[in-house]
Design a protein around this motif. Structure first.
Motif, short mmCIF file in Angstrom:
data_model
loop_
_atom_site.label_atom_id
_atom_site.label_comp_id
_atom_site.label_asym_id
_atom_site.label_seq_id
_atom_site.Cartn_x
_atom_site.Cartn_y
_atom_site.Cartn_z
N HIS A 42 0.85 -1.19 0.00
CA HIS A 42 0.00 0.00 0.00
C HIS A 42 0.88 1.24 0.00
CE1 HIS A 42 -2.96 2.97 1.33
NE2 HIS A 42 -3.91 2.10 1.06
N PHE A 43 0.41 2.30 -0.65
CA PHE A 43 1.19 3.53 -0.71
C PHE A 43 1.56 4.03 0.69
CE2 PHE A 43 1.45 8.15 -0.51
CZ PHE A 43 2.49 8.38 -1.39
N GLN A 44 0.66 3.89 1.66
CA GLN A 44 0.97 4.37 3.01
C GLN A 44 2.16 3.62 3.61
OE1 GLN A 44 -0.12 6.99 4.40
NE2 GLN A 44 -1.80 7.47 3.02
N GLU A 45 2.25 2.34 3.34
CA GLU A 45 3.39 1.58 3.85
C GLU A 45 4.67 2.01 3.14
OE1 GLU A 45 4.70 -2.98 5.02
OE2 GLU A 45 2.88 -2.63 3.82
N TYR A 46 4.58 2.22 1.84
CA TYR A 46 5.74 2.70 1.07
C TYR A 46 6.25 4.03 1.60
CZ TYR A 46 7.76 5.44 -2.81
OH TYR A 46 8.52 6.29 -3.57
N TRP A 47 5.33 4.95 1.90
CA TRP A 47 5.73 6.29 2.28
C TRP A 47 5.98 6.43 3.79
CZ3 TRP A 47 8.47 10.00 1.20
CH2 TRP A 47 8.30 11.29 1.72
N VAL A 48 5.12 5.82 4.61
CA VAL A 48 5.24 6.01 6.06
C VAL A 48 6.25 5.04 6.67
CG1 VAL A 48 3.99 6.02 8.26
CG2 VAL A 48 2.88 6.87 6.19
N ARG A 49 6.14 3.76 6.33
CA ARG A 49 7.09 2.79 6.90
C ARG A 49 8.49 2.96 6.32
NH1 ARG A 49 6.59 -2.18 9.43
NH2 ARG A 49 4.43 -2.58 8.76
N TYR A 50 8.55 3.05 4.98
CA TYR A 50 9.84 3.06 4.30
C TYR A 50 10.31 4.45 3.88
CZ TYR A 50 8.96 -1.95 4.07
OH TYR A 50 8.69 -3.27 4.40
N ARG A 51 9.49 5.47 4.13
CA ARG A 51 9.83 6.86 3.77
C ARG A 51 10.20 7.00 2.30
NH1 ARG A 51 7.12 9.59 6.48
NH2 ARG A 51 8.32 11.41 5.82
N GLY A 52 9.64 6.13 1.46
CA GLY A 52 9.91 6.19 0.03
C GLY A 52 11.27 5.64 -0.36
N ASN A 53 11.99 5.05 0.60
CA ASN A 53 13.35 4.56 0.33
C ASN A 53 13.34 3.07 -0.03
OD1 ASN A 53 14.65 7.05 0.91
ND2 ASN A 53 14.36 6.66 3.09
N THR A 54 12.56 2.73 -1.01
CA THR A 54 12.57 1.38 -1.55
C THR A 54 12.27 1.47 -3.04
OG1 THR A 54 11.64 -0.84 -1.29
CG2 THR A 54 10.09 0.99 -1.07
N ASP A 55 12.94 0.67 -3.82
CA ASP A 55 12.76 0.71 -5.27
C ASP A 55 11.38 0.23 -5.65
OD1 ASP A 55 15.32 1.68 -5.67
OD2 ASP A 55 16.20 -0.32 -5.94
N ILE A 56 10.76 0.93 -6.59
CA ILE A 56 9.45 0.52 -7.08
C ILE A 56 9.51 0.44 -8.61
CG2 ILE A 56 8.18 1.46 -5.12
CD1 ILE A 56 7.47 3.88 -6.82
N SER A 57 8.72 -0.48 -9.16
CA SER A 57 8.73 -0.67 -10.61
C SER A 57 7.43 -0.26 -11.26
CB SER A 57 9.01 -2.15 -10.94
OG SER A 57 8.02 -2.99 -10.36
#
Length: 298
Positions: free
Chosen positions: A147-162
């Motif tokens: 989920h976008f919230q996990e991408y942004w809140v948990r990982y602060r956007g610091n994970t590669d996405i395709s």
């Protein structure tokens, strides 16, 4: 009436200035719901809540989410029981999430729930979710879709996405309230929010683009140079195939926009754009920006 397309923190900052120049009753805000999430028994609609709290005078403008002065007693207790929790939710904020979840589970639409919250907080501005249908943003990673919230809140956007994906794939219908609000608007302002996850979901609602084509539409770039003022817009824009700068933002909005605004410090000049101070560090700057916009559209 001026109608805003809003999400994230950029557009709420502009709304601060709008509320200094227009009565709340002359402001309508169509809000992104593509980042909504059911979480710990509540229904979080982060972009709607930010706008509601702003109009209610209770928004924490240090973080641009949540309620200023909120306590986190329940959050602390839950984190001890659910160590995988990744969102910090204040007690008063959580009460809103739980009430909305109760209303939705009992058959109320998101539009009805939002109007009920606005009434509770004494808000005269017209705040509307983009759709009553659930349409949620996910990102694809090497370890699976999150989920976008996990991408942004948990990982602060610091994970590669395709890839940026939406569930369900079927486009959400705009509500009749949304269509009527656009039709009644003297102008529509696309705020400086994340184009990919805040604005494109609104533009994806069936009927919205057709209505905007008949209106004076202003868009404000959230980029200065090659970086967004805040948030993960750069990575997301590259993921969907656009340059992560104001030229990419202009391309995303394509022929919808009559007036495109970018910051005076922006080094990536967009042909035909108007250059203004869009870095809204204070409400005074937001007010000045809003007055400049209104002088060109009214």
């Amino acid at each position: 009436m001026i109608t805003f397309l809003s999400g994230g923190t950029g557009t709420p900052k502009l709304l601060q200035g709008a509320r200094r120049t227009l009565p709340d009753s002359e402001i309508s805000v169509i809000v992104n719901t593509g980042e909504d999430i059911w979480y710990q028994g509540g229904h979080i609609s982060p972009d709607i809540d930010t706008v509601i709290y702003l109009f209610a005078g209770s928004l924490n403008t240090d973080t641009w989410w949540g309620i200023k002065g909120d306590s986190f007693i329940t959050h602390g207790a839950i984190n001890g029981l659910l160590p995988g929790a990744f969102m910090s939710i204040g007690d008063q904020d959580r009460a809103v999430h739980l009430a909305r979840a109760e209303w939705l589970n009992n058959g109320m639409t998101l539009t009805q729930a939002t109007k009920k919250l606005c009434s509770h907080f004494g808000i005269s501005g017209n705040i509307l979710p983009m759709s009553d249908a659930q349409w949620t943003t996910y990102v694809r990673t090497a370890k699976g879709d999150i989920h976008f919230q996990e991408y942004w809140v948990r990982y602060r956007g610091n994970t590669d996405i395709s890839e940026v994906i939406h569930i369900p794939e079927e486009l959400p219908p705009a509500t009749p309230d949304i269509i009527e609000t656009i039709r009644r608007a003297d102008a529509v302002i696309i705020g400086p929010s994340n184009p990919v996850t805040s604005i494109l979901p609104i533009l994806s609602c069936t009927g919205v683009r057709e209505e905007l084509a008949r209106k004076k539409v202003v868009a404000i770039s959230p980029f200065i140079g090659d970086s967004p003022v805040s948030g993960p817009a750069a990575q997301l824009m590259k993921t969907i195939g656009f340059k992560p700068d104001s030229t990419g933002v202009r391309a995303i909005y394509s022929d919808l926009v009559d007036l495109f605004i970018q910051d005076t410090r922006d080094t990536n000049l967009v042909s035909g754009s108007v250059r203004l101070d869009t870095l809204m560090k204070t409400p005074d700057i937001a007010e000045d920006l809003m007055r400049e916009i209104l002088s060109q559209v009214l």
